[in-house]
Design an enzyme around this catalytic site. Structure first.
Site, PDB file in Angstrom:
ATOM      1  N   CYS A   2       0.848  -1.184   0.000  1.00 55.57           N
ATOM      2  CA  CYS A   2       0.000   0.000   0.000  1.00 55.57           C
ATOM      3  C   CYS A   2       0.887   1.240   0.000  1.00 55.57           C
ATOM      4  CB  CYS A   2      -0.901   0.007   1.230  1.00 55.57           C
ATOM      5  SG  CYS A   2      -2.088  -1.368   1.308  1.00 55.57           S
ATOM      6  N   ASN A  77       1.075   0.585   5.835  1.00 56.12           N
ATOM      7  CA  ASN A  77       1.508  -0.258   4.733  1.00 56.12           C
ATOM      8  C   ASN A  77       2.262  -1.439   5.316  1.00 56.12           C
ATOM      9  OD1 ASN A  77       2.578  -1.333   2.283  1.00 56.12           O
ATOM     10  ND2 ASN A  77       4.399  -0.052   2.510  1.00 56.12           N
ATOM     11  N   ASP A 102      -5.469  -6.603  10.041  1.00 53.24           N
ATOM     12  CA  ASP A 102      -4.363  -6.404  10.970  1.00 53.24           C
ATOM     13  C   ASP A 102      -4.203  -4.924  11.313  1.00 53.24           C
ATOM     14  OD1 ASP A 102      -3.551  -5.771   8.399  1.00 53.24           O
ATOM     15  OD2 ASP A 102      -1.567  -6.682   8.573  1.00 53.24           O
TER      16      ASP A 102
END
Length: 238
Positions: A2, A77, A102
């Site tokens: 990400c 990320n 998560d």
């Protein structure tokens, strides 16, 4: 992977939403599945996220994500491999979860253990957590710097992003190349990643195993939270 970005105007200048949008979308190649923006209504701070959907593909997994009635916000990320075990431990401590990601576990772990939460994580990550109540920004990078994180601090602004080149999208910033670091990178390509410096003047790299705490009226405090030598397990036989 990400992409994460953030801008905190420490001089109280309003966040330019179009600039934050452009900054966020400079990382669209890292997160083609979605995007999100968070603007604090009380502080001149904005977070951005480009999403590559892997865990919890529903809208509940979108970022920036909030926790504790909107007090905490995260842009993240990476991947925490032991998040299922941590989620169960945190549930036992009274935490509740709305998603299967998560990301939410990181937020709950930070609330529960503070800086020590980093020692709980088994994974790779770069994240920023904003405490809107205390007005504290916390950024962390994994033990060995697998996930990238760059930042700029000039007294008036604190800006961060997953990639160095994202700063080039900020027209008001207009960073220039650091000729000495370009020369160093060309002659020592295997060493540049181990330094805090980048090819752009004023843009620094948060080294692996380090974190940053930033509060209003203070310079960024950078600390090392992980040193492999200090965490070696000795196996001494008889």
């Amino acid at each position: 992977m990400c992409g994460i970005v953030g801008i905190w105007n420490l001089d109280d200048c309003p966040i330019d939403r179009s600039e934050l949008d452009k900054f966020t979308d400079s990382l669209s190649h890292r997160g083609p599945d979605g995007r999100g923006i968070y603007l604090d209504p009380n502080v001149t701070l904005g977070l951005g996220h480009r999403r590559l959907s892997i865990l919890d593909l529903t809208p509940k997994g979108q970022q920036p994500m909030s926790y504790a009635n909107g007090r905490y916000w995260i842009t993240y990320n990476g991947e925490i491999y032991n998040f299922l075990e941590l989620r169960e431990e945190l549930r036992g401590l009274g935490h509740k979860f709305k998603s299967n990601s998560d990301t939410e576990v990181i937020l709950a772990a930070y609330i529960q253990w503070g800086e020590a939460c980093q020692l709980k994580f088994n994974g790779m990550w770069a994240f920023a957590i904003w405490d809107a109540q205390e007005r504290v920004l916390f950024l962390s990078r994994d033990r060995f710097g697998v996930k990238p994180l760059h930042y700029l601090y000039n007294g008036k602004q604190f800006i961060f992003a997953s990639e160095m080149k994202s700063f080039l999208s900020l027209e008001k910033l207009q960073p220039s190349f650091d000729k000495q670091m370009v020369a160093f990178a060309l002659t020592n390509p295997s060493l540049i990643e181990g330094t805090e410096y980048s090819l752009l003047k004023g843009i620094k790299r948060l080294n692996g195993g380090c974190f940053i705490i930033l509060k209003p009226g203070h310079k960024p405090l950078i600390k090392r939270w992980w040193d492999t030598v200090d965490h070696l397990e000795l196996n001494i036989g008889n």
